[in-house]
Design a protein around this motif. Structure first.
Motif, mmCIF file in Angstrom:
data_model
loop_
_atom_site.group_PDB
_atom_site.id
_atom_site.type_symbol
_atom_site.label_atom_id
_atom_site.label_comp_id
_atom_site.label_asym_id
_atom_site.label_seq_id
_atom_site.Cartn_x
_atom_site.Cartn_y
_atom_site.Cartn_z
ATOM 1 N N LEU A 104 50.249 42.831 40.725
ATOM 2 C CA LEU A 104 50.072 41.410 41.007
ATOM 3 C C LEU A 104 49.890 41.158 42.508
ATOM 4 O O LEU A 104 49.111 40.288 42.906
ATOM 5 C CB LEU A 104 51.256 40.606 40.472
ATOM 6 N N ALA A 105 50.610 41.932 43.323
ATOM 7 C CA ALA A 105 50.458 41.776 44.771
ATOM 8 C C ALA A 105 49.043 42.144 45.209
ATOM 9 O O ALA A 105 48.437 41.462 46.044
ATOM 10 C CB ALA A 105 51.483 42.651 45.497
ATOM 11 N N ARG A 106 48.498 43.217 44.635
ATOM 12 C CA ARG A 106 47.127 43.633 44.959
ATOM 13 C C ARG A 106 46.125 42.567 44.506
ATOM 14 O O ARG A 106 45.174 42.252 45.222
ATOM 15 C CB ARG A 106 46.813 44.958 44.273
ATOM 16 N N ILE A 107 46.335 42.046 43.319
ATOM 17 C CA ILE A 107 45.434 41.019 42.789
ATOM 18 C C ILE A 107 45.456 39.788 43.676
ATOM 19 O O ILE A 107 44.407 39.242 44.042
ATOM 20 C CB ILE A 107 45.829 40.650 41.342
ATOM 21 N N ARG A 108 46.641 39.337 44.038
ATOM 22 C CA ARG A 108 46.750 38.137 44.882
ATOM 23 C C ARG A 108 46.075 38.360 46.232
ATOM 24 O O ARG A 108 45.401 37.465 46.753
ATOM 25 C CB ARG A 108 48.221 37.753 45.067
ATOM 26 N N ALA A 109 46.251 39.553 46.811
ATOM 27 C CA ALA A 109 45.652 39.838 48.116
ATOM 28 C C ALA A 109 44.126 39.824 48.034
ATOM 29 O O ALA A 109 43.453 39.225 48.883
ATOM 30 C CB ALA A 109 46.137 41.194 48.636
ATOM 31 N N VAL A 110 43.568 40.468 47.012
ATOM 32 C CA VAL A 110 42.112 40.525 46.864
ATOM 33 C C VAL A 110 41.539 39.135 46.592
ATOM 34 O O VAL A 110 40.523 38.740 47.163
ATOM 35 C CB VAL A 110 41.719 41.509 45.741
ATOM 36 N N THR A 142 27.456 39.931 38.648
ATOM 37 C CA THR A 142 28.788 40.476 38.936
ATOM 38 C C THR A 142 28.934 40.991 40.369
ATOM 39 O O THR A 142 29.993 41.504 40.722
ATOM 40 C CB THR A 142 29.091 41.634 37.970
ATOM 41 N N ARG A 143 27.890 40.849 41.177
ATOM 42 C CA ARG A 143 27.891 41.436 42.522
ATOM 43 C C ARG A 143 29.075 40.975 43.357
ATOM 44 O O ARG A 143 29.639 41.740 44.141
ATOM 45 C CB ARG A 143 26.580 41.088 43.227
ATOM 46 N N GLU A 144 29.462 39.712 43.197
ATOM 47 C CA GLU A 144 30.510 39.154 44.055
ATOM 48 C C GLU A 144 31.883 39.114 43.379
ATOM 49 O O GLU A 144 32.833 38.583 43.951
ATOM 50 C CB GLU A 144 30.104 37.751 44.503
ATOM 51 N N VAL A 145 31.992 39.694 42.182
ATOM 52 C CA VAL A 145 33.284 39.712 41.495
ATOM 53 C C VAL A 145 34.140 40.840 42.068
ATOM 54 O O VAL A 145 33.724 41.999 42.047
ATOM 55 C CB VAL A 145 33.109 39.913 39.976
ATOM 56 N N PRO A 146 35.336 40.546 42.580
ATOM 57 C CA PRO A 146 36.195 41.607 43.111
ATOM 58 C C PRO A 146 36.585 42.604 42.011
ATOM 59 O O PRO A 146 36.816 42.213 40.865
ATOM 60 C CB PRO A 146 37.425 40.856 43.623
ATOM 61 N N ILE A 147 36.645 43.885 42.379
ATOM 62 C CA ILE A 147 37.011 44.945 41.435
ATOM 63 C C ILE A 147 38.179 45.736 42.007
ATOM 64 O O ILE A 147 38.133 46.194 43.151
ATOM 65 C CB ILE A 147 35.839 45.905 41.168
ATOM 66 N N ILE A 148 39.227 45.897 41.200
ATOM 67 C CA ILE A 148 40.346 46.774 41.545
ATOM 68 C C ILE A 148 40.319 47.938 40.563
ATOM 69 O O ILE A 148 40.337 47.739 39.348
ATOM 70 C CB ILE A 148 41.695 46.041 41.468
#
Length: 233
Positions: free
Chosen positions: A113-119, A74-80
């Motif tokens: 959704l905007a944050r998700i798309r940006a990440v 999971t090291r490279e999985v983006p986390i919000i």
């Protein structure tokens, strides 16, 4: 295939609301109410991004983020991080734990959704970057991995997604001084609102990542100006 996003939150109503927004955004939601369920969901299929609540029963979201950043799976999985904690120290604490972004409750589906798309856009751009070497450090862009030359051998360097982006930018622009605002524009993107202190947090994390290879001094602080990456360190 739709991008899968894991929602880790102990409140079913919030999970359902977020899942509805994700489906509207053409993402595939997966659910987890605590750390155990989250681990089971990841074991079933590693998600493309994790939405993680700060307050969870048993194990906090902060502790989970730290754990996932140490796990090769999971090291490279983006986390919000989804959090009701809006204070600066709390946000910095989340970033230091390895979180890529945060959304403060209550939030709108549009903002989320905007944050998700940006990440996810930043993560996709990382995958498309080529390879580069500076001094004893090398980035394999196709494999999305960092290697350090230590005692004549290449050693893999475990690194989080934000630190990867920051290192890649530094390595493609060595020996130049960049201010915090310039780094925010180049690494995070000018259209994303992130505080300048965020840069300091990730600089510390990048140095800590490089510490075991004794290459952390390549990331230099230039007093009153910003930061510089130098192979001459």
């Amino acid at each position: 295939m739709q991008k899968r996003i894991l929602i880790v939150d102990d409140e079913p109503a919030i999970r359902d609301m977020v899942a509805f927004a994700l489906r509207k955004g053409d993402y595939e939601p997966a659910h987890a109410g605590d750390a155990r369920e989250a681990q089971a969901a990841i074991a079933d299929r590693v998600p493309d991004l994790i939405l993680l609540d700060w307050m969870l029963p048993g194990t906090s979201g902060l502790e989970l983020a730290r754990r996932w950043r140490k796990d090769a799976l999971t090291r490279e999985v983006p986390i919000i991080m989804l959090t009701a904690r809006g204070e600066e120290n709390d946000r910095v604490g989340g970033l230091e734990a390895g979180v890529d972004d945060y959304v403060v409750k209550p939030f709108s589906a549009r903002e989320l959704l905007a944050r998700i798309r940006a990440v996810m856009r930043r993560a996709r751009e990382d995958d498309e970057d080529g390879s580069i070497a500076v001094g004893a450090l090398r980035i394999d862009g196709a494999a999305h991995r960092v290697y350090a030359r230590v005692d004549g051998h290449d050693e893999a360097v475990p690194i989080g997604p934000t630190e990867y982006r920051l290192l890649h930018f530094f390595m493609t622009h060595p020996e130049r001084v960049y201010s915090r605002s310039q780094l925010l524009d180049h690494v995070w993107g000018g259209s994303v609102y992130v505080e300048e202190r965020t840069v300091d947090v990730h600089i510390r994390r990048l140095r800590k990542t490089l510490e075991p290879t004794r290459l952390d001094a390549m990331v230099q602080t230039v007093r009153g100006a910003g930061y510089r990456f130098s192979a001459a360190a």
